[in-house]
Design an enzyme around this catalytic site. Structure first.
Site, PDB file in Angstrom:
ATOM      1  N   HIS A  25       0.829  -1.196   0.000  1.00 22.24           N
ATOM      2  CA  HIS A  25       0.000   0.000   0.000  1.00 22.24           C
ATOM      3  C   HIS A  25       0.869   1.255   0.000  1.00 22.24           C
ATOM      4  CE1 HIS A  25      -3.765  -2.149   1.844  1.00 22.24           C
ATOM      5  NE2 HIS A  25      -3.458  -2.572   0.639  1.00 22.24           N
ATOM      6  N   GLU A  82       0.964   3.815   2.033  1.00 23.24           N
ATOM      7  CA  GLU A  82       1.550   4.199   3.317  1.00 23.24           C
ATOM      8  C   GLU A  82       2.791   3.364   3.634  1.00 23.24           C
ATOM      9  OE1 GLU A  82      -3.029   4.356   3.848  1.00 23.24           O
ATOM     10  OE2 GLU A  82      -1.547   3.268   2.657  1.00 23.24           O
ATOM     11  N   CYS A 127      -5.614   1.394   6.008  1.00 24.18           N
ATOM     12  CA  CYS A 127      -6.279   0.112   6.264  1.00 24.18           C
ATOM     13  C   CYS A 127      -6.042  -0.359   7.693  1.00 24.18           C
ATOM     14  CB  CYS A 127      -5.811  -0.940   5.268  1.00 24.18           C
ATOM     15  SG  CYS A 127      -4.112  -1.502   5.506  1.00 24.18           S
TER      16      CYS A 127
END
Length: 364
Positions: free
Chosen positions: A53, A55, A79
């Site tokens: 992801h 991040e 998430c």
């Protein structure tokens, strides 16, 4: 930090996310930037295929010292469910030293929705939500539509003449739009998760439905054909060198002799409900996590979709050519009785490609 700076940094995060459009598979395309002392020190987006992801990509670039006391701008709620690395993005941020997080949109995925923010707040991180929320919604409108409507966000693409014709009555249409327009059309293909057409269009054009821009071929979308009566056969180009996970045929025929005409390397999906056929297709595509669906087909099918209220927007490539009554309109009879019954659309975007005009219009 001033509001104008916050807006600028979130716009930079949105820009990162748009760079991942069409490449993230089943996952949303997310972008983020990290700010320290009012300067961007790192930026990241979701990786091709959806993992890692955004991040995780960002945090992995930096040392603990660089992360400590910084501000994160991210387009979607981090998430809360754990990935292959054994931790969630919310947990990763919580343990990073980041002091505050600015978020554009909540994640509707029940594994995360609200839970990601809760993890951040429990870690004493300051959380600010709804930054450029409309822009964030547009960024992941297909992903959000999957959850809200159990279908993809649907775009029809038309190359039309100045007076709204898609071809001559003899079906000749090459080329109404110019090369710049056609190249941008291929970019839209690359940014879509699926591209849908009908057996009639395949018969007329023998289309491959691929992205043919150098370097973007691998981002060609899932190919989808609506062939109710199974009227195609394995001799068309689209069936050659394809894989089952790359091509779906939706039909409502139980004629086994016709089924045998199709190669085995495709996904044949049968629906017996002819009345609800189109809705069933869109529901199935949503279950396959197709977020943004592009339709490239003829007047009859596109009109059927429009009248069924299953289209969200139309991408027009309007050329400088006038065809008149020698041409076919992009939409058929809508059975209107008065002007107030007509369908209205708002302009979302316009671009000029030499003498062609690109108009992205969304239904009100």
């Amino acid at each position: 930090m001033s509001n104008s700076l916050k807006t600028y940094f979130m716009k930079q995060a949105l820009l990162e996310a748009y760079r991942a459009m069409g490449t993230t598979g089943k996952n949303p395309n997310v972008g983020c930037v990290l700010v320290k002392n009012n300067f961007i020190i790192a930026r990241a987006r979701t990786s091709p295929g959806g993992r890692p992801h955004a991040e995780e990509n960002l945090v992995s670039q930096l040392s603990k010292t660089e992360l400590n006391g910084s501000s994160l701008f991210v387009t979607l709620e981090p998430c809360a469910h754990k990935g292959k690395n054994g931790t969630s993005c919310a947990e990763l941020i919580s343990n990073s030293g980041i002091k505050e997080v600015f978020i554009s949109n909540y994640d509707p995925d029940l594994r995360t929705s609200g839970k990601g923010l809760e993890i951040l707040r429990k870690s004493k991180i300051h959380v600010f939500t709804d930054f450029l929320v409309n822009e964030g919604h547009d960024l992941n409108i297909g992903y959000l539509t999957n959850f809200s409507s159990n279908r993809p966000f649907v775009t029809i693409k038309f190359a039309i003449s100045l007076d709204g014709k898609i071809a001559l009555k003899n079906k000749n249409s090459k080329w109404i739009s110019n090369e710049l327009s056609r190249n941008f059309g291929h970019m839209i293909r690359a940014q879509s998760d699926g591209i849908l057409t009908t057996n009639s269009t395949i018969k007329e054009d023998d289309s491959m439905l691929t992205c043919r821009l150098n370097g973007l071929e691998k981002y060609s979308p899932l190919k989808i054909i609506v062939d109710r009566g199974l009227k195609l056969n394995e001799n068309y180009s689209i069936f050659k060198n394809t894989k089952k996970e790359n091509l779906i045929i939706y039909h409502c025929s139980n004629d086994k002799s016709k089924i045998k005409k199709y190669p085995k390397n495709i996904d044949l999906v049968y629906f017996n409900n002819k009345k609800n056929f189109l809705n069933l297709i869109l529901n199935d595509l949503a279950n396959r996590k197709i977020k943004n669906l592009l339709i490239e087909s003829g007047t009859t099918f596109c009109s059927e979709m429009i009248k069924a209220n299953l289209v969200d927007q139309i991408a027009f490539f309007r050329s400088n050519k006038i065809i008149g009554n020698d041409g076919l309109p992009f939409v058929n009879n809508l059975s209107l009785k008065k002007i107030s019954d007509s369908i209205s659309m708002k302009v979302i975007d316009t671009k000029f490609f030499d003498n062609d005009i690109y108009e992205l219009r969304r239904f009100n």
